[in-house]
Design a protein around this motif. Structure first.
Motif, PDB file in Angstrom:
ATOM      1  N   LEU A   1       0.821  -1.229   0.040  1.00 17.04           N
ATOM      2  CA  LEU A   1       0.012   0.079   0.015  1.00 17.04           C
ATOM      3  C   LEU A   1       0.910   1.232   0.065  1.00 17.04           C
ATOM      4  O   LEU A   1       1.963   1.297   0.572  1.00 17.04           O
ATOM      5  N   THR A   2       0.331   2.031  -0.682  1.00 11.24           N
ATOM      6  CA  THR A   2       1.271   3.651  -0.713  1.00 11.24           C
ATOM      7  C   THR A   2       0.289   4.878  -0.345  1.00 11.24           C
ATOM      8  O   THR A   2      -0.834   5.060  -0.559  1.00 11.24           O
ATOM      9  N   VAL A   3       0.995   5.454   0.656  1.00 11.98           N
ATOM     10  CA  VAL A   3       0.221   6.753   1.232  1.00 11.98           C
ATOM     11  C   VAL A   3       1.288   8.059   0.707  1.00 11.98           C
ATOM     12  O   VAL A   3       2.572   8.247   0.992  1.00 11.98           O
ATOM     13  N   ALA A   4       1.025   8.628  -0.078  1.00 11.46           N
ATOM     14  CA  ALA A   4       1.556   9.662  -1.069  1.00 11.46           C
ATOM     15  C   ALA A   4       1.129  11.044  -1.211  1.00 11.46           C
ATOM     16  O   ALA A   4      -0.345  11.175  -1.555  1.00 11.46           O
ATOM     17  N   ARG A   5       1.764  12.138  -0.970  1.00 10.37           N
ATOM     18  CA  ARG A   5       1.523  13.456  -1.534  1.00 10.37           C
ATOM     19  C   ARG A   5       0.271  14.046  -0.746  1.00 10.37           C
ATOM     20  O   ARG A   5      -0.846  14.730  -1.411  1.00 10.37           O
ATOM     21  N   ASN A   6      -0.084  13.530   0.497  1.00 11.77           N
ATOM     22  CA  ASN A   6      -1.285  14.054   1.230  1.00 11.77           C
ATOM     23  C   ASN A   6      -0.680  15.090   2.120  1.00 11.77           C
ATOM     24  O   ASN A   6       0.454  15.448   2.441  1.00 11.77           O
ATOM     25  N   ARG A   7      -1.696  15.988   2.479  1.00 12.78           N
ATOM     26  CA  ARG A   7      -1.381  17.098   3.426  1.00 12.78           C
ATOM     27  C   ARG A   7      -2.238  16.882   4.761  1.00 12.78           C
ATOM     28  O   ARG A   7      -3.325  16.697   4.625  1.00 12.78           O
ATOM     29  N   MET A   8      -1.645  16.955   5.850  1.00 16.94           N
ATOM     30  CA  MET A   8      -2.149  16.665   7.102  1.00 16.94           C
ATOM     31  C   MET A   8      -1.861  17.606   8.090  1.00 16.94           C
ATOM     32  O   MET A   8      -0.498  17.981   8.458  1.00 16.94           O
ATOM     33  N   THR A   9      -2.846  18.282   8.684  1.00 12.61           N
ATOM     34  CA  THR A   9      -2.300  19.132   9.850  1.00 12.61           C
ATOM     35  C   THR A   9      -3.900  19.110  10.807  1.00 12.61           C
ATOM     36  O   THR A   9      -4.828  18.907  10.637  1.00 12.61           O
TER      37      THR A   9
END
Length: 354
Positions: free
Chosen positions: A216-224
């Motif tokens: 699985l890939t988790v990529a280019r997300n913005r989290m704040t």
């Protein structure tokens, strides 16, 4: 060639054409348009594989279940809004009675394939905004999932899932949640390339949870503004969780405070946490100003799972970290073979990892 021959051949061709052309032409995909005051579920029930249910802007007080392969359920913008309806008389086990907004539901013996949910808002459901189980090739894109009681958008027992370009905010647990099973204890399962990309995750307990999964890939997300940004979670079952890539994410100020639960310690200031995972890659992420006093606080944290399973052979490389507390890199795990390479950071626990 004589006229007699020509007539004979024409007759033969006509007869052959009758035999070969007996099958009806393939049906073309249909778009079912739903306007405010109409039922989305009725349109979904009428849809055949390949059809689109297009929902016009407005607020719809209902839950919707999709069982049919290759159906697209699409709003026209975030102004297409699903909110809970009264569940009086709803059968237990249905999407609405269980407190979910949109359900994409296959079975253990038959996964529902190729469904898309797009361009709408699901808000205020007691459990989950979008909940999928036993799917293959599900795409959820450009969906806003906000203020739902548990998960914003979730998938279990599913393969080849794509969560892309969604906004999940202020949900009770994870904004995006992916797991092998939420009811059974079993080893991690292969997702066959599930992708979580380009999402915005704000104000949730956890931005993205990946539980007991592989590939699985988790990529280019913005989290704040979450209590924690990313959790990759395994346990004592075999095979272990792992082969997860977490890359190119921007993770900043996930400093919301969340109390301890039966399964997890209090959370605050956690960037990326790996617990009980193996052979995963955390690379090229920018992780800044995540501050807390939880045992899980820090920029990138390798934490021995609460059932005692260690994280092993994970590679942490080429990340930019600063302003995280108690440190940019935190390792409280005794697992073997974890490596830290070319990370730009100032402080680590234990020292020497930067």
């Amino acid at each position: 060639m004589t006229k007699c021959h020509i007539a004979y051949l024409a007759c033969t061709a006509a007869l052959a054409g009758v035999g070969l052309g007996a099958a009806p032409p393939a049906a073309h995909p249909v778009t079912h348009v739903v306007h405010p005051g109409q039922s989305i579920q009725k349109a979904v029930d009428a849809a055949a594989p390949g059809d689109t249910v297009l929902v016009r802007p407005g607020t719809y007080r209902e839950s919707v279940t999709v069982h049919t392969d290759r159906v697209t359920l699409r709003g026209t913008s975030p102004r297409t809004v699903l909110r809970p309806a009264a569940v009086t008389g709803k059968k237990a086990g249905t999407c609405a009675a269980d407190g979910n907004g949109v359900c994409v539901t296959g079975t253990k013996d038959r996964k529902v394939k190729g469904v898309t949910v797009a361009s709408l808002t699901v808000s205020g459901f007691t459990r989950n905004g979008v909940y999928a189980t036993a799917t293959d090739g599900l795409t959820v894109r450009d969906v806003t999932a906000e203020k739902n009681g548990v998960w914003g958008i979730a998938a279990e027992a599913s393969v080849r899932t794509v969560f892309r370009g969604n906004t999940a905010r202020d949900n009770g647990d994870a904004g995006l949640f992916l797991a092998n099973s939420v009811k059974e204890e079993q080893g991690a399962t292969e997702t066959k390339g599930t992708l979580v990309k380009g999402n915005r995750l704000e104000g949730n307990r956890i931005g993205v949870t990946v539980r007991r999964l592989r590939d699985l890939t988790v990529a280019r997300n913005r989290m704040t503004g979450n209590c924690a940004a990313v959790f990759v979670v395994g346990d004592e079952n075999k095979p272990k969780a792992g082969h997860v890539t977490v890359r190119d994410n921007r993770i900043t100020r996930n400093n919301k405070s969340c109390p301890k639960t039966a399964r997890l310690d209090a959370l605050q200031g956690s960037g990326i946490v790996l617990t009980g995972a193996e052979d995963s890659v955390v690379t090229r992420n920018t992780i800044t100003d995540n501050v807390g006093s939880s045992p899980l606080s820090g920029g990138i944290v390798l934490f021995k799972s609460f059932v005692g399973t260690t994280s092993e052979r994970n590679r942490i490389s080429d990340n930019v970290l600063h302003g995280n507390s108690p440190a940019d890199l935190v390792v409280t795990d005794t697992g073997k073979g974890n490596t830290f390479e070319r990370n730009s950071c100032k402080a680590s626990r234990p020292a020497g990892l930067c």
